[in-house]
Design a protein around this motif. Structure first.
Motif, PDB file in Angstrom:
ATOM      1  N   MET A 112       0.847  -1.207   0.056  1.00  0.00           N
ATOM      2  CA  MET A 112      -0.025  -0.085  -0.074  1.00  0.00           C
ATOM      3  C   MET A 112       0.826   1.141  -0.015  1.00  0.00           C
ATOM      4  N   THR A 113       0.559   2.120  -0.965  1.00  0.00           N
ATOM      5  CA  THR A 113       1.582   3.294  -1.030  1.00  0.00           C
ATOM      6  C   THR A 113       0.918   4.464  -1.499  1.00  0.00           C
ATOM      7  N   VAL A 114       1.121   5.615  -0.730  1.00  0.00           N
ATOM      8  CA  VAL A 114       0.363   6.944  -1.341  1.00  0.00           C
ATOM      9  C   VAL A 114       1.817   7.717  -1.272  1.00  0.00           C
ATOM     10  N   LYS A 115       1.580   8.616  -2.554  1.00  0.00           N
ATOM     11  CA  LYS A 115       2.817   9.570  -2.471  1.00  0.00           C
ATOM     12  C   LYS A 115       2.305  10.993  -2.907  1.00  0.00           C
ATOM     13  N   ARG A 116       2.832  11.880  -2.007  1.00  0.00           N
ATOM     14  CA  ARG A 116       2.397  13.367  -2.356  1.00  0.00           C
ATOM     15  C   ARG A 116       3.380  13.716  -3.603  1.00  0.00           C
ATOM     16  N   LEU A 117       2.791  14.248  -4.627  1.00  0.00           N
ATOM     17  CA  LEU A 117       3.603  14.768  -5.580  1.00  0.00           C
ATOM     18  C   LEU A 117       4.094  16.003  -5.654  1.00  0.00           C
ATOM     19  N   ARG A 118       3.202  16.961  -5.155  1.00  0.00           N
ATOM     20  CA  ARG A 118       3.471  18.448  -5.325  1.00  0.00           C
ATOM     21  C   ARG A 118       2.624  19.145  -4.363  1.00  0.00           C
ATOM     22  N   PRO A 119       2.918  20.491  -3.983  1.00  0.00           N
ATOM     23  CA  PRO A 119       2.036  21.264  -3.007  1.00  0.00           C
ATOM     24  C   PRO A 119       0.689  21.699  -3.989  1.00  0.00           C
ATOM     25  N   LEU A 120      -0.241  22.199  -3.054  1.00  0.00           N
ATOM     26  CA  LEU A 120      -1.479  22.791  -3.642  1.00  0.00           C
ATOM     27  C   LEU A 120      -1.157  24.062  -4.443  1.00  0.00           C
ATOM     28  N   PRO A 121      -1.611  24.266  -5.620  1.00  0.00           N
ATOM     29  CA  PRO A 121      -1.294  25.380  -6.497  1.00  0.00           C
ATOM     30  C   PRO A 121      -2.056  26.513  -5.662  1.00  0.00           C
ATOM     31  N   THR A 122      -1.646  27.649  -6.054  1.00  0.00           N
ATOM     32  CA  THR A 122      -2.346  29.052  -5.556  1.00  0.00           C
ATOM     33  C   THR A 122      -3.623  29.091  -5.999  1.00  0.00           C
ATOM     34  N   ASP A 123      -4.561  30.002  -5.591  1.00  0.00           N
ATOM     35  CA  ASP A 123      -5.657  30.130  -6.230  1.00  0.00           C
ATOM     36  C   ASP A 123      -5.722  30.704  -7.734  1.00  0.00           C
ATOM     37  N   ALA A 124      -4.768  31.802  -7.922  1.00  0.00           N
ATOM     38  CA  ALA A 124      -4.288  31.963  -9.431  1.00  0.00           C
ATOM     39  C   ALA A 124      -4.065  30.979 -10.238  1.00  0.00           C
ATOM     40  N   GLU A 125      -3.202  29.932  -9.652  1.00  0.00           N
ATOM     41  CA  GLU A 125      -2.663  28.911 -10.410  1.00  0.00           C
ATOM     42  C   GLU A 125      -3.791  27.942 -10.940  1.00  0.00           C
ATOM     43  N   LEU A 126      -4.673  27.629  -9.707  1.00  0.00           N
ATOM     44  CA  LEU A 126      -5.937  26.946 -10.021  1.00  0.00           C
ATOM     45  C   LEU A 126      -6.823  27.285 -11.118  1.00  0.00           C
ATOM     46  N   ALA A 127      -7.190  28.816 -10.993  1.00  0.00           N
ATOM     47  CA  ALA A 127      -7.789  29.508 -12.046  1.00  0.00           C
ATOM     48  C   ALA A 127      -7.208  29.260 -13.459  1.00  0.00           C
ATOM     49  N   ALA A 128      -5.934  29.335 -13.627  1.00  0.00           N
ATOM     50  CA  ALA A 128      -5.268  29.053 -14.816  1.00  0.00           C
ATOM     51  C   ALA A 128      -5.530  27.686 -15.368  1.00  0.00           C
ATOM     52  N   MET A 129      -5.421  26.664 -14.224  1.00  0.00           N
ATOM     53  CA  MET A 129      -5.264  25.334 -14.771  1.00  0.00           C
ATOM     54  C   MET A 129      -6.704  24.986 -15.216  1.00  0.00           C
ATOM     55  N   TYR A 130      -7.738  25.519 -14.606  1.00  0.00           N
ATOM     56  CA  TYR A 130      -9.179  25.151 -14.854  1.00  0.00           C
ATOM     57  C   TYR A 130     -10.175  26.216 -15.280  1.00  0.00           C
ATOM     58  N   PRO A 131      -9.786  26.841 -16.008  1.00  0.00           N
ATOM     59  CA  PRO A 131     -10.643  27.779 -16.794  1.00  0.00           C
ATOM     60  C   PRO A 131     -12.037  27.468 -17.238  1.00  0.00           C
ATOM     61  N   THR A 132     -12.082  26.325 -17.846  1.00  0.00           N
ATOM     62  CA  THR A 132     -13.334  25.676 -18.240  1.00  0.00           C
ATOM     63  C   THR A 132     -13.489  24.215 -17.609  1.00  0.00           C
ATOM     64  N   PRO A 133     -14.741  23.819 -17.553  1.00  0.00           N
ATOM     65  CA  PRO A 133     -14.969  22.480 -17.224  1.00  0.00           C
ATOM     66  C   PRO A 133     -14.158  21.261 -18.145  1.00  0.00           C
ATOM     67  N   HIS A 134     -13.624  20.257 -17.548  1.00  0.00           N
ATOM     68  CA  HIS A 134     -13.074  19.194 -18.300  1.00  0.00           C
ATOM     69  C   HIS A 134     -13.850  18.486 -19.380  1.00  0.00           C
ATOM     70  N   ASP A 135     -13.698  18.404 -20.588  1.00  0.00           N
ATOM     71  CA  ASP A 135     -14.148  17.779 -21.395  1.00  0.00           C
ATOM     72  C   ASP A 135     -13.458  16.413 -22.041  1.00  0.00           C
ATOM     73  N   HIS A 136     -13.727  15.134 -21.593  1.00  0.00           N
ATOM     74  CA  HIS A 136     -12.967  14.036 -21.840  1.00  0.00           C
ATOM     75  C   HIS A 136     -12.662  13.805 -23.392  1.00  0.00           C
ATOM     76  N   ARG A 137     -13.609  14.319 -24.166  1.00  0.00           N
ATOM     77  CA  ARG A 137     -13.653  14.106 -25.784  1.00  0.00           C
ATOM     78  C   ARG A 137     -12.398  14.712 -26.353  1.00  0.00           C
ATOM     79  N   LEU A 138     -11.846  15.530 -25.911  1.00  0.00           N
ATOM     80  CA  LEU A 138     -10.448  16.377 -26.184  1.00  0.00           C
ATOM     81  C   LEU A 138      -9.513  15.806 -25.974  1.00  0.00           C
ATOM     82  N   TRP A 139      -9.253  14.664 -25.088  1.00  0.00           N
ATOM     83  CA  TRP A 139      -8.040  14.162 -24.869  1.00  0.00           C
ATOM     84  C   TRP A 139      -7.850  12.778 -25.039  1.00  0.00           C
ATOM     85  N   GLY A 140      -8.362  12.484 -26.205  1.00  0.00           N
ATOM     86  CA  GLY A 140      -7.957  10.809 -26.741  1.00  0.00           C
ATOM     87  C   GLY A 140      -8.874   9.788 -26.396  1.00  0.00           C
TER      88      GLY A 140
END
Length: 204
Positions: free
Chosen positions: A1-29
């Protein structure tokens, strides 16, 4: 059983830039399409139709999983996302099609919108917990609101370079996290794709 933290939580500004619109799986293969279809199929197989009248997904992207699982024209459908769905006002309703139920919309972090949600039979949490600062806390919050959980997340992706993903884990790590939040795995499917290997669960 393994759980690994990869990176810290982004800032609010970084989150807004990462998720400007809802994810649409049809665009990703094809891999994302296969994951969505496998999730829908597993949920339909494991959760009786009469227990899929009230369905919620507060990180829904295009909402196709929750919409496909939901049954009954007199039920409830609750869709939310960090970004505004369809660029409409959060909390408004919209029709899936003329013969379908209306869906209540939410906008904001799942950690906040979960408190606005009424009790439901099924909660969909697909490709979400790896993005959260405290996934165990959110799973516990969902447990208060729902009878069934449909969950998916990448497994065994220890060198994941996606800046949106904060966690990596194996199947046992995810199931331990769920058990600590009072969820019991009922069914599991592992789906290898060109992008990730996905773990898909139905829990109660």
């Amino acid at each position: 059983m393994t759980v690994k933290r990869l990176r810290p939580l982004p800032t609010d500004a970084e989150l807004a830039a990462m998720y400007p619109t809802p994810h649409d799986h049809r665009l990703w293969g094809q891999g994302h399409h296969d994951r969505v279809e496998a999730t829908i199929q597993l949920a339909r197989e494991q959760i009786p139709e009469l227990l899929r009248m009230r369905v919620a997904d507060l990180s829904c992207g295009n909402g196709v999983i929750a919409r496909s699982i939901h049954t009954g024209t007199n039920g409830e459908l609750h869709l939310g996302d960090l970004a505004v769905i369809d660029a409409e006002v959060a909390g408004q309703t919209f029709k899936r099609h003329p013969l379908d139920v209306q869906a209540t919309k939410y906008c904001g972090p799942i950690e906040e919108t979960i408190h606005l949600l009424p009790p439901v039979e099924v909660f969909v949490c697909s490709e979400t917990i790896e993005h959260l600062d405290d996934p165990g806390k959110v799973l516990a919050q969902i447990r208060v609101k729902a009878d069934w959980l449909v969950l998916s997340t990448p497994v065994d992706c220890w060198d994941d370079s996606n800046p949106e993903h904060l966690w990596a884990w194996d199947r046992a790590g995810v199931e331990d996290l769920a058990l600590r939040s009072s969820w019991r795995p009922v069914a599991y499917l592992e789906l290898p794709t060109e992008a990730y290997t996905y773990g898909i669960w139905v829990m109660s």
